[in-house]
Write an enzyme that holds these catalytic residues in place. Structure first.
Site, PDB file in Angstrom:
ATOM      1  N   GLU A 173      13.606  -2.645 -32.073  1.00  0.00           N
ATOM      2  CA  GLU A 173      12.900  -4.152 -32.086  1.00  0.00           C
ATOM      3  C   GLU A 173      12.214  -4.105 -30.485  1.00  0.00           C
ATOM      4  OE1 GLU A 173      15.598  -7.498 -33.538  1.00  0.00           O
ATOM      5  OE2 GLU A 173      16.310  -6.434 -35.551  1.00  0.00           O
ATOM      6  N   GLU A 370      18.667  -1.933 -40.377  1.00  0.00           N
ATOM      7  CA  GLU A 370      19.633  -2.855 -40.032  1.00  0.00           C
ATOM      8  C   GLU A 370      19.423  -3.894 -41.023  1.00  0.00           C
ATOM      9  OE1 GLU A 370      19.859  -5.370 -36.740  1.00  0.00           O
ATOM     10  OE2 GLU A 370      19.841  -3.257 -34.999  1.00  0.00           O
TER      11      GLU A 370
HETATM   12  C1  FCB Z   1      19.089  -7.255 -34.124  1.00  0.00           C
HETATM   13  C2  FCB Z   1      19.592  -6.481 -32.999  1.00  0.00           C
HETATM   14  C3  FCB Z   1      20.678  -6.286 -33.135  1.00  0.00           C
HETATM   15  C4  FCB Z   1      21.682  -7.565 -33.928  1.00  0.00           C
HETATM   16  C5  FCB Z   1      21.257  -8.306 -34.231  1.00  0.00           C
HETATM   17  C6  FCB Z   1      21.570  -9.108 -35.581  1.00  0.00           C
HETATM   18  O1  FCB Z   1      17.944  -8.118 -33.911  1.00  0.00           O
HETATM   19  O2  FCB Z   1      19.079  -5.382 -33.021  1.00  0.00           O
HETATM   20  O3  FCB Z   1      21.209  -5.893 -32.099  1.00  0.00           O
HETATM   21  O4  FCB Z   1      22.322  -8.306 -32.628  1.00  0.00           O
HETATM   22  O5  FCB Z   1      19.979  -8.280 -34.581  1.00  0.00           O
END
Ligand code: FCB
Length: 467
Positions: A173, A370
């Site tokens: 990110e 994620e």
């Molecule tokens: C993302 C991050 C991760 C976590 C999630 C909820 O932005 O990559 O580390 O904090 O959100």
């Protein structure tokens, strides 16, 4: 490198959707002063009053620095294919460059071996936001020396783990690293420098490209590797025609600033209107965009929620998140119900959309790196944590990935955020995303209902393949 080591597991071939779970170093490791680890920007930022909701930090976190074997057992208990973890740069190079701290590398060596011994494939992320403080002091991601140092760091890590790790992410990110860190100031290093954050974005991409090049050139001797980047791309959904232009500006900063140089080797005109900094030849130098072009073997997508921009009603301030989109017109955000405990709208169709839209923009295999939910996680009795809302969230989002695959989108993996309740950045420990509950008084780990549910899904999916 040993001749007996089998070649490392690389990008899944897509014949089935491979499943995993993810964590990040600063969020789980603790042990911040152990074995010569240097200071990171998150140590410094979290120590500043008012930066983290509960005033806490990652000094202890989930103590995974010492409990990694127990955590590897938990991953193996899920039956997952992959565990995605990140490496703390200041453990490996305490000053950010130069002197290598072997004990830091030894830790990741143990993590990788613990996973492999349990039949879990490791996927490593090189940068999940813990920049060594000395590099920040020298300018951080606003300085061109930082991507150069990042490529050197990548090389050091790969030389140690590349014989056993074949799936590598450079950044996690970079939008958060650049814009939350250098424009909104709500993440480390906490700077509020507006459009300068676009410079950070370019340097993050340059670091990705140079590290990717380094890993590929070393990969030959280690059995090869597939290097990608993990982006928190979002579907941008204007609710009315007045917000369409805003949506395009937001899309430029959130999505295109990463995808366009990767796919086309260029920053597009719409983006350059929002981010004129990216037209500065002192920043974007000859060869930069060529280096970034085609530098990702795969693209990772982290998806939680869509972005619904709206125009600002006269007399009202813009939404606070506007600070993280420098150069856009002021905007408001609409966040309909239902929402998770962190206030993010739940909309699984957004995941199908972002996969579809990304596939149209870049011709690369996609991995959902994620996806997950913060829930209230009621502890019903000793040893039982009810999180049915998380189960529903994950079920619907996994189904959304299946929809994209059925349409022909090349999605090869789905990774749940996250294994353990952990240090959730500016939210501290107040928001829990884990499949496993942690009692932070004694570090006791208790798998939640969602853990058992996910293990069941993994079993079902693998038995349906053998039927
Ligand atoms: C993302 C991050 C991760 C976590 C999630 C909820 O932005 O990559 O580390 O904090 O959100």
């Amino acid at each position: 490198m040993s001749h007996t080591t089998p070649p490392p597991a690389r990008l899944p071939d897509g014949s089935r959707l491979e499943l995993g779970t993810a964590t990040a170093s600063y969020q789980i490791e603790g042990g911040v002063a152990d074995d010569g680890r240097g200071v990171s920007i998150w140590d410094t930022f979290a120590a500043r009053p008012g930066t983290v909701r509960d005033g806490r930090d990652g000094t202890v976190a989930c103590d995974s620095y010492h409990r990694y074997a127990e955590d590897a057992d938990l991953v193996a208990g899920l039956g997952l294919d992959w565990y995605r973890f990140s490496i703390a740069w200041p453990r490996v190079l305490p000053e950010g460059s130069g002197r290598v701290e072997t004990r830091g590398l030894d830790y990741y060596d143990r993590v990788v071996d613990a996973l492999l011994e349990r039949g879990v494939k490791p996927a490593a992320t090189l940068y999940h936001w813990d920049l060594p403080q000395p590099l920040e002091d020298a300018g951080g991601w606003l300085a061109r020396e930082t991507p150069a140092a990042f490529a050197d760091y990548a090389e050091v890590v790969y030389a140690r783990l590349g014989d056993r790790v074949g799936l590598w992410a450079t950044h996690n990110e970079p939008w958060c690293a650049a814009y939350l860190g250098y424009a909104a100031g709500v993440h480390a290093p906490g700077r509020r420098e507006g459009g300068a954050a676009h410079r950070a974005a370019h340097h993050l991409m340059l670091g990705h490209a140079w590290a990717s090049e380094r890993l590929h050139s070393l990969g030959g001797s280690a059995g090869g590797c597939d290097v990608g980047i993990v982006l928190n791309l979002a579907p941008i959904r204007p609710g009315r025609s007045e917000a369409v232009e805003l949506a395009d500006q937001i899309d430029a900063v959130r999505n295109r600033v990463w995808l366009d140089p990767l796919a086309q080797g260029a920053y597009d005109d719409g983006l350059l209107r929002v981010a004129p900094e990216l037209a500065d030849p002192g920043l974007v130098r000859p060869g930069d965009l060529e280096a970034i072009h085609d530098s990702a073997d795969w693209v990772g997508i982290n998806y939680y929620t869509p972005v619904r921009p709206d125009v600002v009603v006269a007399g009202r301030p813009p939404h606070p998140e506007r600070d993280a989109y420098p150069g856009t017109d002021p905007f408001d955000l609409v966040v309909p119900e239902p929402r998770t405990a962190i206030g993010w709208e739940i909309d699984a169709t957004g995941l199908t959309d972002v996969l579809r839209e990304t596939a149209a923009r870049i011709d690369r295999p996609l991995l959902v790196m994620e996806n997950g939910a913060a829930c209230s996680d009621e502890v019903i009795a000793e040893g039982r944590v009810a999180d049915d809302d998380r189960i529903i969230y994950l079920r619907d989002h996994l189904a959304a990935v299946d929809v994209a695959r059925a349409e022909g989108v090349d999605v090869r993996g789905y990774v749940v955020w996250t294994l353990l309740d952990n240090f959730e950045w500016a939210e501290g420990y107040t928001k829990t995303f884990g499949l496993v509950h942690i009692d932070h008084t004694d570090q006791r780990r208790t798998p939640k209902a969602s853990y058992a549910w996910l293990a069941g899904v993994v079993r079902e999916r693998s038995s349906s393949l053998t039927e």
